[in-house]
Write a protein that holds these residues in place. Structure first.
Motif, PDB file in Angstrom:
ATOM      1  N   PHE A 196     -15.158 -97.633 -67.919  1.00  0.00           N
ATOM      2  CA  PHE A 196     -16.367 -97.758 -66.793  1.00  0.00           C
ATOM      3  C   PHE A 196     -16.852 -99.299 -66.603  1.00  0.00           C
ATOM      4  N   TRP A 197     -17.335 -99.794 -67.780  1.00  0.00           N
ATOM      5  CA  TRP A 197     -18.139-101.091 -67.849  1.00  0.00           C
ATOM      6  C   TRP A 197     -16.924-102.069 -67.806  1.00  0.00           C
ATOM      7  N   ARG A 198     -15.821-101.760 -68.289  1.00  0.00           N
ATOM      8  CA  ARG A 198     -14.603-102.863 -68.249  1.00  0.00           C
ATOM      9  C   ARG A 198     -14.081-103.073 -66.897  1.00  0.00           C
ATOM     10  N   ASN A 199     -14.389-101.978 -66.102  1.00  0.00           N
ATOM     11  CA  ASN A 199     -13.875-102.013 -64.663  1.00  0.00           C
ATOM     12  C   ASN A 199     -15.011-102.627 -63.607  1.00  0.00           C
ATOM     13  N   THR A 200     -16.110-103.189 -64.327  1.00  0.00           N
ATOM     14  CA  THR A 200     -17.035-103.938 -63.384  1.00  0.00           C
ATOM     15  C   THR A 200     -16.757-104.790 -62.403  1.00  0.00           C
ATOM     16  N   GLU A 201     -17.014-104.723 -61.139  1.00  0.00           N
ATOM     17  CA  GLU A 201     -16.647-105.804 -60.291  1.00  0.00           C
ATOM     18  C   GLU A 201     -17.025-107.103 -60.825  1.00  0.00           C
ATOM     19  N   SER A 257     -25.849-116.685 -69.756  1.00  0.00           N
ATOM     20  CA  SER A 257     -25.616-117.909 -68.642  1.00  0.00           C
ATOM     21  C   SER A 257     -24.306-118.784 -69.040  1.00  0.00           C
ATOM     22  N   ASN A 258     -23.722-118.949 -69.966  1.00  0.00           N
ATOM     23  CA  ASN A 258     -22.439-119.584 -70.640  1.00  0.00           C
ATOM     24  C   ASN A 258     -21.606-118.907 -69.798  1.00  0.00           C
ATOM     25  N   LEU A 259     -21.541-117.731 -70.020  1.00  0.00           N
ATOM     26  CA  LEU A 259     -20.417-116.621 -69.484  1.00  0.00           C
ATOM     27  C   LEU A 259     -20.259-116.701 -68.017  1.00  0.00           C
ATOM     28  N   ASN A 260     -21.261-117.123 -67.284  1.00  0.00           N
ATOM     29  CA  ASN A 260     -21.185-117.168 -65.793  1.00  0.00           C
ATOM     30  C   ASN A 260     -20.360-118.401 -65.322  1.00  0.00           C
ATOM     31  N   LYS A 261     -20.014-119.067 -66.069  1.00  0.00           N
ATOM     32  CA  LYS A 261     -18.969-120.176 -65.960  1.00  0.00           C
ATOM     33  C   LYS A 261     -17.790-119.753 -65.776  1.00  0.00           C
ATOM     34  N   LEU A 262     -17.514-118.678 -66.337  1.00  0.00           N
ATOM     35  CA  LEU A 262     -16.082-118.315 -66.356  1.00  0.00           C
ATOM     36  C   LEU A 262     -15.564-117.941 -64.964  1.00  0.00           C
ATOM     37  N   GLN A 263     -14.189-118.252 -64.736  1.00  0.00           N
ATOM     38  CA  GLN A 263     -13.540-118.032 -63.467  1.00  0.00           C
ATOM     39  C   GLN A 263     -12.126-117.494 -63.586  1.00  0.00           C
ATOM     40  N   GLY A 264     -11.728-116.798 -62.510  1.00  0.00           N
ATOM     41  CA  GLY A 264     -10.391-116.228 -62.555  1.00  0.00           C
ATOM     42  C   GLY A 264     -10.278-115.167 -63.299  1.00  0.00           C
ATOM     43  N   SER A 265      -9.080-115.197 -64.291  1.00  0.00           N
ATOM     44  CA  SER A 265      -8.830-113.952 -65.065  1.00  0.00           C
ATOM     45  C   SER A 265      -9.950-114.180 -66.213  1.00  0.00           C
ATOM     46  N   ASP A 266     -10.457-115.251 -66.617  1.00  0.00           N
ATOM     47  CA  ASP A 266     -11.264-115.427 -67.802  1.00  0.00           C
ATOM     48  C   ASP A 266     -12.335-114.200 -67.659  1.00  0.00           C
ATOM     49  N   ILE A 267     -12.686-114.116 -66.463  1.00  0.00           N
ATOM     50  CA  ILE A 267     -13.932-113.122 -66.095  1.00  0.00           C
ATOM     51  C   ILE A 267     -13.596-111.927 -67.028  1.00  0.00           C
ATOM     52  N   ASN A 268     -12.519-111.511 -67.232  1.00  0.00           N
ATOM     53  CA  ASN A 268     -12.112-110.047 -67.762  1.00  0.00           C
ATOM     54  C   ASN A 268     -12.740-110.429 -69.363  1.00  0.00           C
ATOM     55  N   LYS A 269     -12.777-111.723 -70.003  1.00  0.00           N
ATOM     56  CA  LYS A 269     -13.695-111.668 -71.121  1.00  0.00           C
ATOM     57  C   LYS A 269     -15.042-111.210 -71.315  1.00  0.00           C
ATOM     58  N   ALA A 270     -15.639-111.325 -70.176  1.00  0.00           N
ATOM     59  CA  ALA A 270     -17.080-111.156 -69.809  1.00  0.00           C
ATOM     60  C   ALA A 270     -17.085-109.558 -69.696  1.00  0.00           C
ATOM     61  N   LYS A 271     -15.951-109.158 -68.864  1.00  0.00           N
ATOM     62  CA  LYS A 271     -16.088-107.701 -68.608  1.00  0.00           C
ATOM     63  C   LYS A 271     -15.836-106.731 -70.061  1.00  0.00           C
ATOM     64  N   ILE A 272     -15.184-107.219 -70.737  1.00  0.00           N
ATOM     65  CA  ILE A 272     -14.851-106.894 -72.291  1.00  0.00           C
ATOM     66  C   ILE A 272     -16.026-106.859 -72.949  1.00  0.00           C
ATOM     67  N   LEU A 273     -16.582-107.842 -72.944  1.00  0.00           N
ATOM     68  CA  LEU A 273     -17.944-107.998 -73.752  1.00  0.00           C
ATOM     69  C   LEU A 273     -19.017-107.147 -73.308  1.00  0.00           C
ATOM     70  N   LEU A 274     -19.243-106.862 -71.941  1.00  0.00           N
ATOM     71  CA  LEU A 274     -19.808-105.799 -71.491  1.00  0.00           C
ATOM     72  C   LEU A 274     -19.701-104.543 -71.790  1.00  0.00           C
ATOM     73  N   ALA A 275     -18.509-104.238 -71.897  1.00  0.00           N
ATOM     74  CA  ALA A 275     -17.930-102.894 -72.182  1.00  0.00           C
ATOM     75  C   ALA A 275     -18.362-102.667 -73.605  1.00  0.00           C
ATOM     76  N   ASN A 276     -18.071-103.667 -74.585  1.00  0.00           N
ATOM     77  CA  ASN A 276     -18.075-103.486 -75.957  1.00  0.00           C
ATOM     78  C   ASN A 276     -19.731-103.309 -76.303  1.00  0.00           C
ATOM     79  N   GLU A 277     -20.632-104.191 -75.807  1.00  0.00           N
ATOM     80  CA  GLU A 277     -21.962-104.101 -75.881  1.00  0.00           C
ATOM     81  C   GLU A 277     -22.545-103.018 -75.325  1.00  0.00           C
ATOM     82  N   VAL A 278     -22.306-102.456 -74.213  1.00  0.00           N
ATOM     83  CA  VAL A 278     -22.954-101.165 -73.701  1.00  0.00           C
ATOM     84  C   VAL A 278     -22.718-100.153 -74.636  1.00  0.00           C
ATOM     85  N   THR A 279     -21.335 -99.985 -74.768  1.00  0.00           N
ATOM     86  CA  THR A 279     -20.700 -98.872 -75.518  1.00  0.00           C
ATOM     87  C   THR A 279     -21.299 -98.775 -76.935  1.00  0.00           C
ATOM     88  N   LYS A 280     -21.575 -99.968 -77.752  1.00  0.00           N
ATOM     89  CA  LYS A 280     -22.232-100.129 -79.032  1.00  0.00           C
ATOM     90  C   LYS A 280     -23.462 -99.271 -78.927  1.00  0.00           C
TER      91      LYS A 280
END
Length: 410
Positions: A259-264, A284-307
Motif C-alpha cells: 500500500f505504501w509502495r503504491n503511494t502517488e 528534503s533531499n529525497l524531494n529532489k528525486l525525479q522520474g523513476s527515481d521517485i520509486n526509491k523514496a516510495k520503497i523507503l516510505l514502505a520500509n519505514e512505515v512497515t518497520k
C-alpha cells in the motif's frame, strides 16, 4: 509561526497542524518539562486503519518530545457511537464484541509508544472505567447545566445530520457530552491538559475544554490534525480492496507494505514527514528525486512505515517479496496464499478468491487486455482450469503489475 516548544515546532514542520486553541499559551505550556495529552479511539472494529495513523503519530512525537501521552480506549463511548462524519447511526455493538475489539486495538499502540519505562511512559486507559458506573440522574445534575443545547446542535457532527434531515438519535446526541466528561476525568486523575484529534473532533474537543474550565477553573488546550486525502482526492486509508488495517491479522505485512509502495508521486514527501521518524533534512533531499527515481523514496516510505507498525522483520521480508516479484520474477513464498482442497479450480474462481476481481466479467476483460499472468506468463484464455495432478505447487497468479498471490493445492 515559529514555535518555542519542540512539539509544536515538530508538528508544524511535518504537516500535522490544523487548529489550535489559544496558540501562544499552548506553546508556552508545552515548553514545560512534561505535559500530558490524550487522544481517544473508539472500539468499533478489531483494528484501526491507516486513517488513524496520523493521530497515533502525533502521540508518538508527543512522547519523543519528552511529554506523556494517554491512549484512551472508548469502551464506554463505543456503546453510544460517535456521529461525526456519519450519515446514520453506527451499529450498536454488544459488550463481548467491544471487549474483543478493545483487546485487539491494544496491540498496535505498543509498536508506536513506550508503555514500559521512563518518567513519560505512555498510559492506556478505558473510559468504561468511569462511564459505565455513572448514575444518569446524578450525572445530569452535576454536568448537564454546563452544556448548551444551542451549541450541541451546531456541532458539525450534529448539524450535518440535521441539515440533511437524517435521523439523529438521542443516544448519539449524548456522545459529545460523554467525550467532554472524558477530558474532565483525565484532567482530574492524570493532570491531562491537552486533547488531540482529527479535524472532525474540533467541536467535541472544545466542549471538553469548556467543561473542565467551568467545573475546575483550570485551563486546557486542543490540537487537531487536518483531514488527510491523497493527491487524487481519495480518502486516506482506503484502497480498492478495502481498509488498510494496522493489525496484521486483518491485512498481511506484504499488502500493508505494498500500500505504501503504491503511494502517488505527489504524496511521497508528505507521507514521509507524517508517517516516519526520518530526519526532515533527509526527506528534503529525497524531494529532489525525479522520474523513476521517485520509486526509491516510495520503497523507503514502505520500509519505514512497515518497520514501525509491523516490525523490522516484516519490513525486510515484505521488501524482499517485492524485489523477487517485480525485479527478479521469482516466486516468493511469502506472497498471499490461497490453499484449496479441491482437485481443480478455474482461473475465474481463484482470481475472485484472492479478491483481485469481483466479477466473472472483470476477470474476462482483464484476460482480453493481457492483464493476467500465470507464473509470469501472460494468458489469453479465461477458461483455464488448474488441475492438481498437472501442476507443481505453488502457482503464481498475477493481476496487473501490483496484485500477486500463490495458489497451492493441499
Amino acid at each position: 509561526m515559529n514555535y518555542k516548544s519542540k512539539f509544536l515546532n515538530t508538528l508544524e514542520k511535518r504537516g500535522f497542524l490544523h487548529q489550535l486553541t489559544d496558540e501562544a499559551k499552548l506553546d508556552d505550556f508545552l515548553c514545560k518539562d512534561k505535559c500530558v495529552a490524550y487522544i481517544g479511539f473508539d472500539c468499533t472494529a478489531s483494528s484501526l486503519h491507516v486513517g488513524s495513523l496520523i493521530q497515533i503519530m502525533m502521540l508518538r512525537w508527543f512522547q519523543k518530545c519528552g511529554h506523556q501521552p494517554i491512549v484512551l480506549l472508548g469502551g464506554g463511548t463505543t456503546k453510544i457511537g460517535d456521529p461525526s462524519g456519519k450519515d446514520s447511526a453506527r451499529p450498536v455493538l454488544d459488550k463481548e464484541t467491544i471487549e474483543n475489539n478493545k483487546n485487539a486495538l491494544k496491540i498496535v499502540f505498543s509498536n508506536y509508544l513506550n508503555f514500559k519505562s521512563g518518567p513519560n511512559k505512555a498510559i492506556l486507559i478505558d473510559n468504561d472505567e468511569w462511564l459505565n458506573g455513572l448514575n444518569y440522574i446524578s450525572f445530569l445534575r452535576e454536568n448537564g447545566s454546563f452544556f448548551s443545547i444551542n451549541k450541541l446542535i451546531n456541532l458539525e457532527s450534529m448539524k450535518l445530520r440535521l441539515d440533511r434531515e437524517q435521523n439523529l438519535s438521542f443516544l448519539e446526541f449524548n456522545y459529545p457530552i460523554f467525550q467532554a466528561y472524558d477530558f474532565y476525568e483525565l484532567n482530574k486523575n492524570f493532570n491531562c491538559k491537552i486533547q488531540m484529534g482529527g479535524s472532525d473532533q474540533w467541536g467535541n474537543i472544545v466542549n471538553g475544554i469548556e467543561l473542565v474550565r467551568k467545573k475546575t477553573k483550570r485551563e486546557c488546550f486542543g490540537i487537531t490534525s487536518p483531514l488527510l486525502t491523497t493527491s487524487s482526492g481519495s480518502k486516506m486509508g482506503k484502497s480498492e480492496k478495502g481498509a488498510i488495517w494496522l493489525n496484521k491479522d486483518l491485512l498481511s505485512d506484504h499488502e500493508f507494505w505494498q500500500f505504501w509502495r503504491n503511494t502517488e508521486d505527489d504524496d511521497v514527501i508528505k507521507f514521509l514527514k507524517l508517517f516516519t521518524d526520518l530526519d526532515l533534512d533527509k526527506i528534503s533531499n529525497l524531494n529532489k528525486l525525479q522520474g523513476s527515481d521517485i520509486n526509491k523514496a516510495k520503497i523507503l516510505l514502505a520500509n519505514e512505515v512497515t518497520k514501525i507498525c509491523r516490525g523490522e522483520d516484516a519490513s525486510l521480508k515484505s521488501a524482499q517479496i517485492a524485489k523477487d516479484t517485480f525485479e527478479k520474477s521469482k516466486i516468493n513464498l511469502n506472497l498471499p496464499k490461497v490453499i484449496i482442497n479441491e482437485e481443480n479450480i478455474t482461473l475465474i474462481e481463484i482470481v475472485k478468491m484472492f479478491n483481485f476481481c469481483n466479477t466473472n466479467g472483470e476477470v474476462r476483460r482483464l484476460v482480453k487486455g493481457r492483464g493476467i499472468k500465470i507464473n509470469d506468463q501472460i494468458i489469453d484464455n479465461d477458461n483455464i482450469k488448474f488441475i492438481k495432478a498437472e501442476n507443481i505447487n505453488p502457482i503464481k497468479i498475477s493481476v496487473g503489475k501490483k496484485k500477486h498471490g500463490l495458489l497451492i493445492f493441499k
